[in-house]
Write a protein that holds these residues in place. Structure first.
Motif, PDB file in Angstrom:
ATOM      1  N   ASP B 185       0.707  -1.261   0.132  1.00  0.00           N
ATOM      2  CA  ASP B 185       0.001  -0.067   0.072  1.00  0.00           C
ATOM      3  C   ASP B 185       0.975   1.215   0.127  1.00  0.00           C
ATOM      4  O   ASP B 185       0.773   2.139  -0.684  1.00  0.00           O
ATOM      5  N   ILE B 186       1.934   1.016   0.792  1.00  0.00           N
ATOM      6  CA  ILE B 186       2.754   2.186   1.068  1.00  0.00           C
ATOM      7  C   ILE B 186       4.051   2.050   0.778  1.00  0.00           C
ATOM      8  O   ILE B 186       4.556   1.022   0.973  1.00  0.00           O
ATOM      9  N   LEU B 187       4.827   2.874   0.105  1.00  0.00           N
ATOM     10  CA  LEU B 187       6.090   2.839  -0.199  1.00  0.00           C
ATOM     11  C   LEU B 187       7.188   3.738   0.401  1.00  0.00           C
ATOM     12  O   LEU B 187       6.783   4.934   0.333  1.00  0.00           O
ATOM     13  N   LEU B 188       7.949   3.294   1.087  1.00  0.00           N
ATOM     14  CA  LEU B 188       8.904   4.472   2.062  1.00  0.00           C
ATOM     15  C   LEU B 188      10.279   4.344   1.103  1.00  0.00           C
ATOM     16  O   LEU B 188      10.814   3.318   0.833  1.00  0.00           O
ATOM     17  N   LEU B 189      10.660   5.632   1.082  1.00  0.00           N
ATOM     18  CA  LEU B 189      11.958   5.647   0.064  1.00  0.00           C
ATOM     19  C   LEU B 189      12.965   6.631   1.169  1.00  0.00           C
ATOM     20  O   LEU B 189      12.447   7.661   1.255  1.00  0.00           O
ATOM     21  N   ASP B 190      14.113   6.182   1.194  1.00  0.00           N
ATOM     22  CA  ASP B 190      14.906   6.729   2.052  1.00  0.00           C
ATOM     23  C   ASP B 190      16.045   7.581   1.160  1.00  0.00           C
ATOM     24  O   ASP B 190      17.113   6.678   0.934  1.00  0.00           O
ATOM     25  N   GLU B 191      15.984   8.492   0.848  1.00  0.00           N
ATOM     26  CA  GLU B 191      16.994   9.308  -0.047  1.00  0.00           C
ATOM     27  C   GLU B 191      17.382   8.377  -1.372  1.00  0.00           C
ATOM     28  O   GLU B 191      18.551   7.835  -1.367  1.00  0.00           O
ATOM     29  N   PRO B 192      16.346   7.910  -1.896  1.00  0.00           N
ATOM     30  CA  PRO B 192      16.610   6.889  -3.009  1.00  0.00           C
ATOM     31  C   PRO B 192      17.688   7.489  -4.269  1.00  0.00           C
ATOM     32  O   PRO B 192      18.264   6.796  -4.993  1.00  0.00           O
ATOM     33  N   ALA B 193      17.704   8.832  -4.083  1.00  0.00           N
ATOM     34  CA  ALA B 193      18.556   9.366  -5.288  1.00  0.00           C
ATOM     35  C   ALA B 193      19.816   9.776  -4.728  1.00  0.00           C
ATOM     36  O   ALA B 193      20.540  10.484  -5.508  1.00  0.00           O
ATOM     37  N   SER B 194      20.024   9.614  -3.523  1.00  0.00           N
ATOM     38  CA  SER B 194      21.264  10.227  -3.245  1.00  0.00           C
ATOM     39  C   SER B 194      22.618   9.819  -3.867  1.00  0.00           C
ATOM     40  O   SER B 194      23.633  10.499  -3.884  1.00  0.00           O
ATOM     41  N   VAL B 195      22.560   8.464  -4.609  1.00  0.00           N
ATOM     42  CA  VAL B 195      23.866   8.090  -4.991  1.00  0.00           C
ATOM     43  C   VAL B 195      23.679   8.209  -6.555  1.00  0.00           C
ATOM     44  O   VAL B 195      24.630   7.457  -7.368  1.00  0.00           O
ATOM     45  N   LEU B 196      22.678   8.726  -7.167  1.00  0.00           N
ATOM     46  CA  LEU B 196      22.373   8.693  -8.485  1.00  0.00           C
ATOM     47  C   LEU B 196      22.756  10.152  -9.181  1.00  0.00           C
ATOM     48  O   LEU B 196      22.886  10.961  -8.635  1.00  0.00           O
ATOM     49  N   ASP B 197      23.092   9.782 -10.723  1.00  0.00           N
ATOM     50  CA  ASP B 197      23.711  11.124 -11.367  1.00  0.00           C
ATOM     51  C   ASP B 197      22.102  11.901 -11.635  1.00  0.00           C
ATOM     52  O   ASP B 197      21.257  11.252 -11.470  1.00  0.00           O
ATOM     53  N   PRO B 198      22.112  13.031 -12.043  1.00  0.00           N
ATOM     54  CA  PRO B 198      20.989  13.826 -12.486  1.00  0.00           C
ATOM     55  C   PRO B 198      20.250  13.123 -13.462  1.00  0.00           C
ATOM     56  O   PRO B 198      19.018  13.193 -13.434  1.00  0.00           O
ATOM     57  N   ILE B 199      20.649  12.561 -14.450  1.00  0.00           N
ATOM     58  CA  ILE B 199      19.557  11.860 -15.311  1.00  0.00           C
ATOM     59  C   ILE B 199      19.034  10.613 -14.683  1.00  0.00           C
ATOM     60  O   ILE B 199      17.601  10.699 -14.932  1.00  0.00           O
ATOM     61  N   SER B 200      19.872  10.031 -14.007  1.00  0.00           N
ATOM     62  CA  SER B 200      18.827   8.855 -13.315  1.00  0.00           C
ATOM     63  C   SER B 200      17.853   9.390 -12.326  1.00  0.00           C
ATOM     64  O   SER B 200      16.942   8.685 -12.261  1.00  0.00           O
ATOM     65  N   THR B 201      18.362  10.251 -11.611  1.00  0.00           N
ATOM     66  CA  THR B 201      17.505  10.822 -10.697  1.00  0.00           C
ATOM     67  C   THR B 201      16.255  11.371 -11.285  1.00  0.00           C
ATOM     68  O   THR B 201      15.053  11.566 -10.946  1.00  0.00           O
TER      69      THR B 201
END
Lengths: 298, 269
Positions: B185-201
């Protein structure tokens, strides 16, 4: 002297030390192989050893070594996996588990002759197993278990904590996560440890002299029923392994070609240990590549 | 760092009957040993919306997020008190089957953590463990979740390849696919983009906006532009307290609290 010169000096010194060590190892290996391999024939590898006349082989000793190895690994692999998984994944951090870890360290540095005498007292005499393959396998387990357990624990510990969290976050229990996520990831390391342990066991003599014994009964290679007294598979018969055989012919051998048999047997022993080491590297790397897909990326 | 009056706070209540609440915490405290990291946070999360948790490092936003599906249980010495209400049940009680609950409240972590298995097995592994054996269902699940996570086109030709051979951004999207394969039901995301490059983000943010149709999302982020771009609600955390909680556009245009204003305008953090 400036830092750059110091660096050069240190590099040269370290380089020379490495070359020295490699040279010693290479010399030993080549010496054993060159002096042993000329005596190795198919008859030598498969034939029976003789007590007095020249021209005996090492067939039975080789078979004994392999059988003993399999038996002791059958006992020690499940035990070390269980102990390693407990220590890495379940054990709380307290004085008791610290004590257990310390004991394992101490056990792993026990001289093998002490393990052999311990096995003689406990397995051969108290448990009335006598000089038998089973006594030998149990002694080898005592000898090998601490290192294997340590290796399993280290391999599991090297799996990143986030892998476990991934399992928990998907509603998996700790046991499911350990068995299906952590252990498979640690498998290359565990496998390498097991194979290297096998090599160590294969070359072991001192722990076996008083447990598996220094002679083999006449064996009937046509009867593979393990309960039959002359069967090669009978775990309660005594068994002289390759390493023990080398020790024995050198210390009390009266066959005229003792030095040749000893050299040939040593060469075979070294070849097998080398085989175990290369197998460990090969399978460890292969498994790692299979799991990580490193092959696809070159 | 400037001292702010912690009693000066504005938390928009959503339990006014006009919003459907998917998850709510009431006076949630989290402590590690002697040290209390979260000092009683009460927030309501609306269904099918994205809520961003922002704040400086050490503000407690990740700790708070991780307590929502009880990931902190695995860290010894952690104590969580207060209520986490989900479908009329208190998730933070001893009667709750934690493993069952985590099927409904999924999580994606800061560091992409795919299993050392194939792409296909990464997604189907947990559903299989939970009893799904039908191959057709599993095949469809892999395709749907990978499409939803925006990864299908890049990997559909080789689902048997190891997940560890993917790039960081692809791995993170695989982790999202893996999480939604459980149909939470619920999705928790803990800084999911912190290690990604801008395009992936950017791709990841598009994915989140699409997922919003079917999932309630709570996301911790360091990146304020990201919070502003993707979220409907934003909670501002400061030193273990939620100081302001409101619609995202209000937080970023007219914050009611001085601390929030200073943070979103880049005065500290």
């Amino acid at each position: 002297m400036n830092p750059r010169k110091w660096d050069k000096v240190a590099t040269t010194v370290l380089y020379m030390i490495s070359v020295f060590i490699i040279a010693v190892l290479a010399f030993l290996l080549l010496y054993i192989l060159i002096s042993g391999l000329p005596h190795v024939t198919w008859h030598f590898i498969t034939g029976r050893s003789s007590s007095f006349a020249a021209g005996g082989g090492i067939g039975i000793q080789l078979f004994n070594s392999l059988y003993l190895l399999i038996l002791s690994m059958l006992i020690s692999i499940p035990l070390s996996l269980g102990a390693g998984i407990y220590l890495s994944e379940y054990a709380p951090k307290n004085w008791l588990t610290d004590l257990i870890r310390n004991m394992i360290e101490i056990l792993s540095s026990l001289p093998s002759v002490v393990v052999g005498l311990f096995g003689f007292l406990v397995f051969s005499i108290n448990m009335k197993l006598g000089f038998s393959i089973l006594s030998g396998a149990l002694a080898l387990t005592v000898f090998n278990l601490p290192l294997l357990t340590r290796k399993v624990e280290d391999s599991l510990q090297s799996v990143h904590y986030t892998q476990r969290e991934a399992g928990y976050a998907l509603g998996l229990s700790r046991w499911e996560t350990v068995i299906h996520v952590v252990v498979p990831s640690a498998l290359p390391g565990i496998l390498t440890g097991m194979i290297l342990g096998a090599g160590r066991v294969f070359g072991e003599a001192a722990a076996l002299i008083y447990t598996a014994g220094q002679s083999s009964p006449p064996l009937d290679f046509t009867n593979w029923n393990p309960t039959y007294i002359a069967s090669p598979l009978n775990p309660l018969r005594s068994a002289e392994t390759l390493a023990v055989h080398i020790w024995k012919i050198n210390s009390e051998g009266i066959i005229p070609d003792a030095s040749a048999v000893s050299a040939g047997a040593s060469a075979i022993l070294i070849l097998f240990v080398l085989l175990f080491n290369f197998a460990a590297r090969y399978f460890g790397n292969k498994l790692y590549r299979h799991l990580t897909g490193a092959r696809e990326r070159g | 760092m400037e001292k702010y009056d912690r009693s000066d706070r504005y938390l928009k209540p959503l339990d006014d009957g006009q919003h459907e609440i998917a998850l709510a915490t009431k006076d949630l405290h989290v402590s590690y040993g002697e040290k209390e990291a979260i000092h009683g946070v009460s927030l309501d999360f609306e269904r099918f919306k994205i809520t961003a948790l922002i704040g400086a490092s050490g503000s407690g936003k990740s700790t708070y997020l991780r307590s929502l599906n009880r990931m902190n249980d695995n860290i010894s010495g952690t104590k969580v008190t207060g209520q986490i209400m989900y479908r009329g049940l208190d998730v933070n009680s001893n009667q709750i089957d934690v493993y069952e609950m985590r099927k409904h409240i999924g999580m994606v972590f800061q560091q992409p953590n795919p299993f050392a298995k194939s792409i296909y097995d990464n997604i189907t592994f947990a559903p299989k463990r939970h009893g799904e054996r039908r191959k057709q269902v599993l095949d469809e699940m892999v395709e749907t979740t990978l499409k939803q996570a925006g990864l299908w086109e890049q990997v559909k030709d080789d689902l048997k390849q190891s997940a560890l051979a993917l790039s960081g951004g692809q791995q993170q999207r695989l982790c999202i696919a893996r999480a939604i394969a459980m149909k939470p039901d619920i999705l928790l995301l803990d800084e999911p983009a912190s290690v990604l490059d801008p395009i992936s983000t950017a791709t990841l943010e598009d994915t989140l906006l699409e997922l919003k149709e079917n999932y309630t999302i709570i996301i911790v982020t360091h990146n304020m532009q990201q919070a502003a771009r993707v979220s409907d609600y934003t909670a501002f955390f400061h030193l273990g307290d939620a100081l302001e909680y409101d619609e995202t556009r209000k937080i970023f245009t007219r914050p009611k609290i001085k601390a929030t204003e200073d943070y979103v305008s880049g005065h500290f953090g």
